[in-house]
Design a protein around this motif. Structure first.
Motif, PDB file in Angstrom:
ATOM      1  N   PHE A   5      12.710   1.408   5.932  1.00  0.00           N
ATOM      2  CA  PHE A   5      12.619   2.649   5.183  1.00  0.00           C
ATOM      3  C   PHE A   5      11.292   2.637   4.504  1.00  0.00           C
ATOM      4  N   SER A   6      10.594   3.844   4.317  1.00  0.00           N
ATOM      5  CA  SER A   6       9.530   3.719   3.707  1.00  0.00           C
ATOM      6  C   SER A   6       9.659   3.997   2.255  1.00  0.00           C
ATOM      7  N   MET A   7       8.811   3.718   1.366  1.00  0.00           N
ATOM      8  CA  MET A   7       9.025   3.775  -0.021  1.00  0.00           C
ATOM      9  C   MET A   7       8.262   5.203  -0.503  1.00  0.00           C
ATOM     10  N   ALA A   8       8.912   5.817  -1.328  1.00  0.00           N
ATOM     11  CA  ALA A   8       8.354   7.117  -1.882  1.00  0.00           C
ATOM     12  C   ALA A   8       7.753   6.709  -3.233  1.00  0.00           C
ATOM     13  N   GLY A  21      10.741  12.080   6.550  1.00  0.00           N
ATOM     14  CA  GLY A  21       9.232  11.666   6.393  1.00  0.00           C
ATOM     15  C   GLY A  21       8.907  12.424   5.096  1.00  0.00           C
ATOM     16  N   MET A  22       9.531  12.960   4.407  1.00  0.00           N
ATOM     17  CA  MET A  22       9.009  13.166   3.104  1.00  0.00           C
ATOM     18  C   MET A  22       8.474  11.909   2.382  1.00  0.00           C
ATOM     19  N   ALA A  23       9.373  10.818   2.433  1.00  0.00           N
ATOM     20  CA  ALA A  23       8.959   9.654   1.506  1.00  0.00           C
ATOM     21  C   ALA A  23       7.605   8.942   1.734  1.00  0.00           C
ATOM     22  N   PRO A  24       7.112   8.565   2.840  1.00  0.00           N
ATOM     23  CA  PRO A  24       5.637   7.971   2.736  1.00  0.00           C
ATOM     24  C   PRO A  24       4.552   9.253   2.157  1.00  0.00           C
ATOM     25  N   HIS A  71       0.963  -1.250   0.037  1.00  0.00           N
ATOM     26  CA  HIS A  71      -0.179  -0.175  -0.303  1.00  0.00           C
ATOM     27  C   HIS A  71       0.839   1.262   0.002  1.00  0.00           C
ATOM     28  N   PRO A  72       0.758   2.283  -0.811  1.00  0.00           N
ATOM     29  CA  PRO A  72       1.335   3.395  -0.644  1.00  0.00           C
ATOM     30  C   PRO A  72       1.414   3.801   0.844  1.00  0.00           C
ATOM     31  N   GLY A  73       2.543   4.315   1.205  1.00  0.00           N
ATOM     32  CA  GLY A  73       2.792   4.524   2.501  1.00  0.00           C
ATOM     33  C   GLY A  73       3.417   3.671   3.400  1.00  0.00           C
ATOM     34  N   GLN A  74       3.645   2.499   2.955  1.00  0.00           N
ATOM     35  CA  GLN A  74       4.116   1.136   3.858  1.00  0.00           C
ATOM     36  C   GLN A  74       5.603   1.422   3.681  1.00  0.00           C
ATOM     37  N   TYR A  75       6.501   0.300   4.614  1.00  0.00           N
ATOM     38  CA  TYR A  75       7.965   0.478   4.458  1.00  0.00           C
ATOM     39  C   TYR A  75       8.226  -1.132   4.343  1.00  0.00           C
ATOM     40  N   VAL A  76       9.671  -1.198   4.335  1.00  0.00           N
ATOM     41  CA  VAL A  76      10.375  -2.597   4.275  1.00  0.00           C
ATOM     42  C   VAL A  76      11.373  -2.375   5.241  1.00  0.00           C
ATOM     43  N   ASP A  77      11.587  -3.572   5.595  1.00  0.00           N
ATOM     44  CA  ASP A  77      12.976  -3.661   6.201  1.00  0.00           C
ATOM     45  C   ASP A  77      14.260  -3.936   5.002  1.00  0.00           C
ATOM     46  N   ILE A  78      15.404  -3.270   5.262  1.00  0.00           N
ATOM     47  CA  ILE A  78      16.580  -3.518   4.204  1.00  0.00           C
ATOM     48  C   ILE A  78      17.749  -3.978   5.217  1.00  0.00           C
ATOM     49  N   THR A  79      18.265  -5.255   4.852  1.00  0.00           N
ATOM     50  CA  THR A  79      19.090  -5.699   5.662  1.00  0.00           C
ATOM     51  C   THR A  79      20.631  -5.022   5.583  1.00  0.00           C
ATOM     52  N   LEU A  83      11.878   0.994  -6.679  1.00  0.00           N
ATOM     53  CA  LEU A  83      11.578   1.206  -5.389  1.00  0.00           C
ATOM     54  C   LEU A  83      12.388   2.456  -4.774  1.00  0.00           C
ATOM     55  N   GLN A  84      11.872   3.496  -4.592  1.00  0.00           N
ATOM     56  CA  GLN A  84      12.587   4.653  -4.163  1.00  0.00           C
ATOM     57  C   GLN A  84      12.514   4.932  -2.863  1.00  0.00           C
ATOM     58  N   PHE A  85      13.701   5.305  -1.832  1.00  0.00           N
ATOM     59  CA  PHE A  85      13.681   5.582  -0.532  1.00  0.00           C
ATOM     60  C   PHE A  85      14.354   6.884  -0.303  1.00  0.00           C
ATOM     61  N   VAL A  86      13.866   7.661   0.634  1.00  0.00           N
ATOM     62  CA  VAL A  86      14.584   8.925   0.847  1.00  0.00           C
ATOM     63  C   VAL A  86      15.119   8.645   2.379  1.00  0.00           C
ATOM     64  N   ILE A  87      16.588   8.603   2.561  1.00  0.00           N
ATOM     65  CA  ILE A  87      16.893   8.408   3.630  1.00  0.00           C
ATOM     66  C   ILE A  87      18.156   9.248   4.287  1.00  0.00           C
ATOM     67  N   LYS A  88      17.626   9.596   5.716  1.00  0.00           N
ATOM     68  CA  LYS A  88      18.436  10.519   6.359  1.00  0.00           C
ATOM     69  C   LYS A  88      19.764   9.920   6.625  1.00  0.00           C
ATOM     70  N   ARG A  89      21.070  10.488   6.296  1.00  0.00           N
ATOM     71  CA  ARG A  89      22.424  10.064   6.664  1.00  0.00           C
ATOM     72  C   ARG A  89      22.585  10.281   8.272  1.00  0.00           C
ATOM     73  N   TYR A  90      23.272   9.464   8.942  1.00  0.00           N
ATOM     74  CA  TYR A  90      23.531   9.836  10.247  1.00  0.00           C
ATOM     75  C   TYR A  90      25.139   9.501  10.199  1.00  0.00           C
ATOM     76  N   PRO A  91      25.966  10.447  10.929  1.00  0.00           N
ATOM     77  CA  PRO A  91      27.381   9.951  11.146  1.00  0.00           C
ATOM     78  C   PRO A  91      27.465   8.705  11.816  1.00  0.00           C
ATOM     79  N   GLY A  92      28.493   7.818  11.094  1.00  0.00           N
ATOM     80  CA  GLY A  92      28.631   6.543  11.617  1.00  0.00           C
ATOM     81  C   GLY A  92      27.380   5.416  11.556  1.00  0.00           C
TER      82      GLY A  92
END
Length: 354
Positions: free
Chosen positions: A156-159, A224-227, A138-146, A168-177
């Motif tokens: 991560f939620s699909m955009a 949070g843009m993605a879903p 369903h639009p707005g859902q997410y998956v687990d990525i190993t 499948l497109q994902f918008v991902i916030k990068r964190y240091p480390g």
């Protein structure tokens, strides 16, 4: 496998079978039932319910999601709960429209098509499912990525929407480390085009309630843009003509992205507005951003919503972003008279950095 027990849910008159070795939430997924949930890590409280009768034991969870006094009163988290007898559970948060609409969980492998920077700390990850196996969601859902080379995962939620099964497109916030997000920064050990990733899903109840005709309010921030983008793209595909407004919060104009598409949606959806909000000015007191010096509202996103939307009570509200933003938006909406069953949220918690 452990002993099996029956779990009955009130007030929806629904019953499932649960093995002692699986959580109640996972058992519901297995049997095609979409109970309300979010992080599935015991951090967000979306699956909080009330134990009426039976022996239920909890795996480790955050007391921010379930306080000690709530546990003593009988509240539990279904994502961490195991049944050791037949149970009777009262659902606090549930939605009749989505309860029996679960998409089947599946494992699939996807090839990385592209990793691209959207802002200084947000990346676009584009994947192509392999072996002709498309993900039904369903639009707005997410998956687990190993995380490559580990047994750990990140969610991560699909955009995108199911209308584009080959991507499948994902918008991902990068964190240091960050264990996963750090791999999107490039380098010899990073994730790059041609690599393969393992996915499992779909999960999540952050989906458009199609039966409602109420106007829509979207509030988002960061990844949070993605879903929300997935929901908006779905609305264009399905011809949804409900009035809608999307307030997106960022720090500065440099933190905004997808502006061209979002502004173009104002010409595609019959009654849609996009309002970018900047918590910091550009240094000269202005609040503008490219393209074309797009006018932005100045202030925290919840402050801008409060100023711009004096009548909130009759809207369906969708919130997605970091926990502080969600908490502030929830307080604003409930204070304005929006019923809890018209507020849908996806709180982007983290189990560990990135």
């Amino acid at each position: 496998m452990g002993d099996k027990h029956r779990v009955r849910f009130d007030p929806v008159d629904l019953e499932i079978e649960v093995d002692e070795d699986e959580t109640i939430l996972d058992a519901a997924f297995r049997q095609g039932i979409t109970l309300m949930h979010g992080c599935r890590e015991g951090q967000c409280a979306a699956c909080k319910s009330f134990l009426l009768d039976g022996d239920l034991q909890l795996d480790r969870y955050s007391t921010f999601a379930l306080a000690d006094y709530e546990l003593e009163e009988g509240y539990v988290l279904l994502c961490k709960g195991h049944a050791y007898s037949d149970l009777d559970i009262e659902l606090i948060n549930y939605d009749e429209e989505t309860l029996r609409s679960a998409k089947p969980l599946r494992d699939l492998t996807a090839e990385v098509v592209e990793v691209a920077g959207l802002t200084h700390d947000i990346s676009l990850l584009r994947l192509r499912p392999l072996d002709g196996v498309a993900l039904d969601y369903h639009p707005g859902q997410y998956v687990d990525i190993t995380i490559p080379g580990t047994s750990e995962h990140r969610s991560f939620s699909m955009a995108t929407t199911p209308a584009t099964p080959g991507e499948l497109q994902f918008v991902i916030k990068r964190y240091p480390g960050g264990r996963f997000s750090g791999l999107l920064e490039g380098g010899p050990d990073g994730i790059a085009a041609g690599h393969e990733l393992a996915l499992r899903g779909p999960y999540g109840a952050f989906t458009l309630r199609e039966r409602s005709e109420r106007p829509l309010l979207f509030i988002g921030g960061g990844a949070g843009m993605a879903p929300i983008l997935s929901l908006l793209r779905h609305m264009t595909e399905a011809g949804v003509d409900r009035p809608a407004v999307y307030y997106y919060g960022a720090r500065t104009a440099a933190d905004l992205f997808y502006l061209d598409e979002l502004k173009a949606l104002e010409n595609v959806l019959p009654d849609f507005r996009f309002v970018p909000c900047l918590s910091e000015s550009n240094g000269d007191g202005s609040a503008t951003g490219a393209p074309g010096e797009l006018e932005c509202a100045l202030g925290l996103v919840t402050e801008v919503v409060e100023r711009g939307e004096p009548e909130l009570a009759e809207r369906d509200c969708y919130l997605c972003g970091p926990p502080p933003m969600i908490d502030a938006a929830m307080a604003l909406l409930t204070g304005a008279g929006v019923p809890h069953d018209r507020i849908f949220y996806d709180k982007f918690t983290t189990t560990a950095p990135g």
